[in-house]
Design an enzyme around this catalytic site. Structure first.
Site, short mmCIF file in Angstrom:
data_model
loop_
_atom_site.label_atom_id
_atom_site.label_comp_id
_atom_site.label_asym_id
_atom_site.label_seq_id
_atom_site.Cartn_x
_atom_site.Cartn_y
_atom_site.Cartn_z
N ASP A 294 0.86 -1.18 0.00
CA ASP A 294 0.00 0.00 0.00
C ASP A 294 0.91 1.23 0.00
O ASP A 294 2.11 1.14 0.25
CB ASP A 294 -0.88 -0.04 1.25
CG ASP A 294 -1.79 1.16 1.36
OD1 ASP A 294 -2.34 1.57 0.33
OD2 ASP A 294 -1.96 1.68 2.47
N ASN B 3 -8.55 -1.31 4.31
CA ASN B 3 -8.65 -1.56 2.87
C ASN B 3 -7.52 -2.45 2.36
O ASN B 3 -7.53 -2.86 1.20
CB ASN B 3 -8.65 -0.23 2.11
CG ASN B 3 -7.45 0.64 2.41
OD1 ASN B 3 -6.75 0.40 3.41
ND2 ASN B 3 -7.18 1.62 1.60
#
Length: 1251
Positions: free
Chosen positions: A454, A896
């Protein structure tokens, strides 16, 4: 053929992917897709649609029903689901979170069941049963029971410790408290007792326990600020707003207790950004959307208290729905080890079968004719051979090492503790150590091929800092004094002259301060005034301190910078904004606020100055601002050059401009603005069109440069991992320009990198697919598979692709139902066949396209996927796992990232200020990305080397031990008699040979941690599986076979026709057993000494201690005293003292050990001299390396003005607070209807004109 086309589903091919949109098509319903169709429709349809829209907003997908303050409603029969036979439970989940596996009752049976699912454990359980049959077994039952109980016990204790930790974590979360309406009053209850339909009260800094509908809050007009760090890793605050009706009537406790609203909404799903529902209350209905929902995992900020209605609880909440399936992860070595154990099973059965046949033949030829061998049973030779088959299965069972699995678990547990204890992975600022949250994947850390990371909060700190700016063509931000002279010394600017400065901004250009304070250049002051007035930031004053709440960290950083430079934003109302300009407060009338969105990439504000002038101030991405500039902008080229410089320094840029507007032009434009604001359909498009009319002929002021600060050591870490041949892919929800900027900042991308985008590779993939189809046809099965590269060899390429293009290329775009009328009767067989064939072709085409994409992406040195959903992140990881068969690692910090973390072979969570959701689902966690290099290059590589060395040696020592029975069978009529004493068989793997190999598995290291980091290429042995594979397994098997032959036949030859010193023959069976066993223990312990690379006192003590322990226990077991106590269990009375006093026997043992070890020593010497490995070379020169200076980060080559890339300013992934500001809901004044606001604004404008 047209009739072969799928008549029920069609793929939308007419829409170009939008790089700015996060594609949530993977979760969209059919109805949502139908709403996206073009707006061209027949007149009658339009009339019908408008009539439908005017009806009450009841949606057919809204099947989830919630009744406020009525728990009995949710227990009605229609809401009950059958779970097991006739047992029923409510479809509404309770709010307790359960991650543990066992409780006090189920632990023993479930744990034993799970352990016996392992083939080896079940195999030994069967052996134990067989050993209880006297006709079969020649071994005592305890030889299997003791090791089996030890294995089961140690594994059970480890599982129990892990599950107790899960119980504690669950208990900590479930026992958090909140206030719930009960019996008409708010009462404190635990989270686990909260249910759907409860009305709860939350206070400032409380975690939200479930997904709740916001009813009211302490803020004016029931505004509520939430921090979503645990969901998306972003620390900037978001705001939520309740319905007007609940804000007005549901403030008091009595009103909340009497609230009986009824909510119909969508079923629980994983859509974090959308919510569809309706509140029915007081004979009216009110539409609900995601702006009115507070999600579990968020934190209440800057709001004293708020009230809400629980809509989804526990497992139904969106954060839990996003967590994905919990996958049971096993390492590559685990799978390989299991296959090798199965291979040993096969070898065992073949050997036993061969020896059983040999026994049947021997019985037929010799046994039946030897009267002294008669045992009183008249069994046929074939039956005796059958019994001996099972006898040999028992005798040779140690070929399948029962202690293998428990030894592996002990080693992994120890390695996990080493990770936890590593102070070089401890982050003192947050008091966060590294944590191995699983103990089963350590060696896989040494085999990683791909890392999926990420961006926000993982590579970056998510902290924006104002670094530089360009005003009127001149760059500010370098180290300069007030006289504009450059300095090498870093001398911070003193902001003490400014009472509003926050004291946190580090700036080194004194010349800019001189320009601001002197006022010689009005553009400089105008620049910072624009930053102070053109934004949607909310201000909050607490204890005399000014706090800003921004929709994005970038915007907050710019307003804070303006505050430090003397232009402080102090307050705003619905139509005014107050600024302190160099200590003078001035209030401006806000005539219009033109908000940011992802298509506009800019925002503007139109204000009237106290002097009566109307001005438009605008800021936005340079690509859109330059299109709207006045042709006569003298500093356009200088600002363009400055943007190139900022981009080369990987700073996020933003252009600032303004425009004078005369009264008549504004009056004409404002009429259009009012009309667009009142449009019932396509309001956003109408407003954007009106905005375009006024945002033109702008005067350029300059540009800002913000640093999205990387975490410490990110470029160095990525560089080292790249040298270890580990590819890094960045998967982020950020915009394309932002992600690209970070790619340059962390050196994934360089100026020499050729960047390919979605549209570029789409053309390449389409061409490849056409070529593959052309090569197909009748002879496709016989054609060789062509793996041509997509790009010419050489060159450095990177791929940057958005989520929309990803869906387009991977054929993941959502299908929707065709409008074709479907017949009710069944299709014919021909139609079914055609439909099945069509689907099969579509699936095959999709699979080939996905494989092509993975092949293309893997040819790139770096891949950045931006604007991707959590589901797409997991899909990308899964595609690489599927088509590359590579070991993957995913690292992230927010909810997420959970799906991606669970999908990868290894998941790493970044623990820190961004929340713990990713950490809870991860296998390993630490506080900074830079620790990843140590986790992989040191702990991972060591763990892999140790485990491989352990397994190779373990198989070797067990083959050497067991196959002596095989050679002995040729001399005992294949009778399944053992060559060793029973107690030696029992304790060999438990005591005599276990500790040295365990210590090698825990402590061994070929090179030090510093050298492991200095030479990342050492990591490649794990990626290529060089240290443990079938070749190494068969080498260990062959080594074990040779050792067993030497250890059996040298004593056998030495004992034939020999006489001891005392005239007694030492060649009895028991003395022979002691000799072979003694030679075996010494050989295998010295062999592990040869395999040890890192010697410590503990290693040496374990080797010589194991040998001493063997002799000590053997003398005890062969003593007369223990024979008297247990005559049937200890039958080798006096053997050891009698045998080991013979020098001849000691010479035999020494000879056997020497013949076993000397060839190995010679071979190792030759290999290290002639064919040294990389680690051998480094070991040889380690003293020289220690003297050399440490490896340094390569210097980045800076070239001015050559980059064409742009660093976009990320206002936000969503609209800002403009709607909120315009509505006045953040002010201590009730929100008025839209027409009243516009009317009031128009009246204000007319009053200004008249005056």
């Amino acid at each position: 053929m047209n009739r072969e086309r799928d008549s029920e589903t069609t793929i939308e091919e007419d829409s170009q992917p939008n790089d700015e949109v996060v594609p949530y098509s993977d979760d969209e319903t059919e109805d949502e897709l139908e709403e996206q169709e073009p707006a061209v429709e027949p007149e009658q349809n339009r009339v019908n649609r408008e009539a439908e829209e005017n009806r009450e907003p009841v949606r057919k997908e809204c099947t989830w029903q919630v009744k406020a303050n009525d728990r009995s409603f949710h227990e009605q029969p229609q809401f009950m689901n059958t779970t097991f036979f006739c047992l029923k439970e409510s479809k509404y989940a309770n709010n307790a979170i359960k991650t543990y596996k066992y409780n006090a009752i189920t632990f023993l049976p479930m744990n034993l069941f799970e352990q016996f699912k392992r083939a080896a454990n079940f195999y030994f359980l069967v052996l134990l049963i067989l050993q209880a049959i006297p006709q079969i077994s020649t071994l005592a039952w305890y030889t299997t029971l003791v090791p089996l109980l030890l294995v089961l016990g140690i594994t059970a204790i480890k599982d129990l410790v892990d599950d107790v930790a899960r119980h504690r974590m669950d208990k900590e979360i479930n026992n958090r408290t909140c206030e719930v309406i009960k019996d008409g009053r708010f009462k404190t209850v635990k989270w686990k007792e909260v249910q759907v339909g409860d009305v709860i009260r939350l206070k400032k800094n409380d975690f939200i326990p479930a997904d709740i509908l916001l009813l009211s809050s302490s803020e004016p007009n029931s505004l509520c600020y939430v921090e979503t760090a645990e969901l998306d890793g972003e620390t900037n605050l978001k705001f939520k707003m309740s319905l007007d009706v609940t804000d007005r009537y549901l403030q008091k406790e009595s009103a909340l207790a009497a609230f009986d609203g009824f909510v119909e909404c969508e079923e629980p799903n994983n859509r974090l950004d959308k919510f569809t529902g309706t509140l029915f209350w007081r004979n009216s209905s009110y539409p609900l959307d995601s702006d009115k929902i507070l999600l579990r995992g968020c934190v209440i900020r800057n709001t004293d208290f708020c009230h809400g209605l629980i809509v989804f609880a526990g497992a139904d909440t969106k954060i839990m729905k996003n967590s994905g399936k919990t996958r049971f992860k096993r390492t590559k070595i685990d799978y390989l080890m299991n296959y090798m154990v199965y291979t040993i099973f096969v070898v065992l059965i073949l050997l036993s079968a061969g020896l059983a046949i040999g026994h049947a033949y021997w019985e037929a030829q010799v046994g039946n004719y030897s009267w002294y061998l008669y045992d009183g049973q008249d069994n046929s030779p074939s039956y005796r051979g059958f019994l001996n088959f099972w006898g040999y299965i028992i005798v040779l069972n140690t070929m399948v090492p029962i202690s293998l699995y428990v030894s592996v678990e002990v080693i992994r547990l120890g390695q996990s503790y080493f990770i936890n204890w590593d102070l070089q992975m401890y982050y003192p600022e947050k008091d966060t150590p590294a944590k191995a949250r699983t103990t089963t994947l350590n060696e896989q850390l040494g085999q990683i091929h791909y890392i999926f990371s990420d961006k926000t909060g993982t590579l970056t700190q998510n902290i924006m800092t104002f670094k530089k700016c360009c005003i009127n063509g001149q760059i500010y931000g370098d180290n300069r004094d007030a006289s504009q002279h450059q300095h090498s010394r870093m001398d911070e600017v003193d902001f003490s002259w400014n009472t509003f400065a926050d004291g946190k901004l580090l700036f080194y250009d004194h010349y800019l301060i001189e320009q601001i304070r002197s006022g010689k250049e009005p553009e400089v002051r105008e620049f910072f005034f624009l930053l102070a007035i053109c934004h949607t930031v909310m201000v909050d004053r607490t204890d005399g301190q000014i706090n800003y709440q921004a929709a994005s960290p970038d915007e907050g950083a710019l307003v804070t910078a303006a505050r430090n430079f003397g232009f402080a934003f102090l307050a705003r109302t619905q139509n005014t904004i107050t600024i302190s300009e160099m200590g003078i407060e001035r209030t401006y009338n806000v005539l219009a606020l033109l908000d940011f969105n992802s298509d506009r990439k800019r925002m503007s504000v139109i204000v009237r100055t106290p002097e009566g002038h109307i001005r438009l101030y605008c800021k936005g991405a340079d690509t859109v601002i330059y299109e709207r500039l006045h042709p006569m902008n003298p500093t356009k080229q200088e600002t363009q050059d400055a943007l190139d410089v900022f981009a080369n320094e990987t700073l996020r840029t933003l252009c600032l401009c303004y425009k004078e507007i005369d009264e008549n032009e504004f009056a004409e434009w404002y009429k259009k603005f009012v009309a667009a604001s009142l449009a019932l359909t396509n309001r956003d498009q109408a407003l954007d069109k009106v905005y375009e009319e006024i945002e033109k002929d702008l005067i350029l002021l300059g540009a800002t440069a913000i640093e999205d600060k990387l975490q410490d050591g990110v470029p160095e870490t990525i560089s080292k991992l790249a040298k270890a041949d580990i590819k890094i892919w960045v998967l982020t929800g950020d915009k394309k320009e932002t992600a690209e900027n970070i790619g340059f900042a962390c050196e994934l991308l360089t100026e020499e990198t050729t960047i390919c985008y979605g549209e570029d590779i789409n053309a390449l993939l389409q061409t490849r697919r056409e070529n593959q189809k052309n090569r197909g046809g009748v002879y496709a099965k016989f054609a060789p598979v062509m793996n041509e590269p997509f790009f010419p060899t050489g060159g450095n390429r990177a791929l940057i692709i958005t989520g929309s293009w990803l869906n387009e290329i991977l054929l993941e775009k959502k299908t929707k139902r065709s409008k074709i009328l479907k017949l009710k009767f069944p299709r014919t067989e021909e139609e079914r066949r055609i439909r099945t064939e069509s689907r099969r072709r579509l699936d095959a085409n999709k699979e080939q396209q996905q494989k092509n994409f993975v092949d293309l992406a893997c040819e790139c040195s770096a891949v950045i996927c931006c604007r991707v959903t959590p589901k797409q992140k997991a899909m990308v990881v899964d595609l690489v796992k599927k088509y590359k068969k590579a070991i993957t690692l995913a690292i992230g910090d927010g909810a997420n990232d959970v799906n991606m973390i669970k999908t990868a072979h290894i998941g790493v969570g970044i623990s820190g200020q961004e929340g713990m959701q990713a950490v809870m689902s991860s296998d390993y966690s630490f506080a900074q990305f830079r620790y990843l290099q140590r986790l992989l290059l040191v702990h991972g590589r060591w763990s892999y080397i140790r485990m491989c060395k352990f397994l190779r040696y373990f198989f070797y020592k067990n083959f050497a031990f067991t196959l002596a029975h095989f050679w002995y069978s040729f001399f005992n009529g294949y009778s399944a008699q053992t060559v060793y004493e029973d107690w030696f068989i029992t304790l060999y793997n438990v005591l005599y040979s276990s500790l040295p190999v365990l210590l090698v598995g825990l402590l061994d290291q070929d090179v030090s941690d510093k050298l492991s980091l200095r030479f990342p290429s050492l990591y490649e042995v794990g990626q290529k599986d060089l240290l443990f594979n079938y070749k190494k397994f068969f080498i260990s098997l062959f080594h074990g076979v040779l050792t067993s032959m030497i250890l059996f036949f040298i004593p056998l030859g030495a004992y034939l026709q020999t006489m001891g010193q005392d005239g007694e023959a030492p060649s009895d069976y028991q003395s022979f057993a002691v000799t072979v066993a003694s030679a075996l223990v010494i050989t295998v312990n010295f062999q592990i000494g040869l395999d040890t690379s890192y010697w410590t006192f503990v290693n040496a003590f374990s080797i010589f201690g194991s040998i001493a322990l063997y002799f000590g226990i053997m003398f005890d077991f062969h003593s007369a005293g223990i024979h008297v106590l247990f005559p049937s269990a200890f039958q080798f009375t006096g053997t050891a003292p009698n045998a080991l006093r013979q020098p001849y026997l000691w010479l035999t043992i020494i000879l056997a050990v020497a013949v076993c070890l000397l060839p190995i020593i010679a071979l190792r010497f030759l290999c290290m001299t002639i064919w040294p490995s990389e680690s051998d070379k480094i070991q040889k020169n380690r003293k020289k390396y220690k003297a050399e200076e440490q490896w340094k980060r390569r210097q980045n080559v800076f070239r001015r003005g050559v980059s064409s890339r742009r660093s976009a300013y990320a206002f936000s992934h969503q609209r800002g607070y403009a709607d909120l500001i315009a509505s006045g809901r953040s002010i201590c004044k009730k929100r008025a209807p839209l027409d009243a606001i516009i009317a009031e604004g128009t009246a204000e404008y007319r009053r200004t004109i008249d005056s």
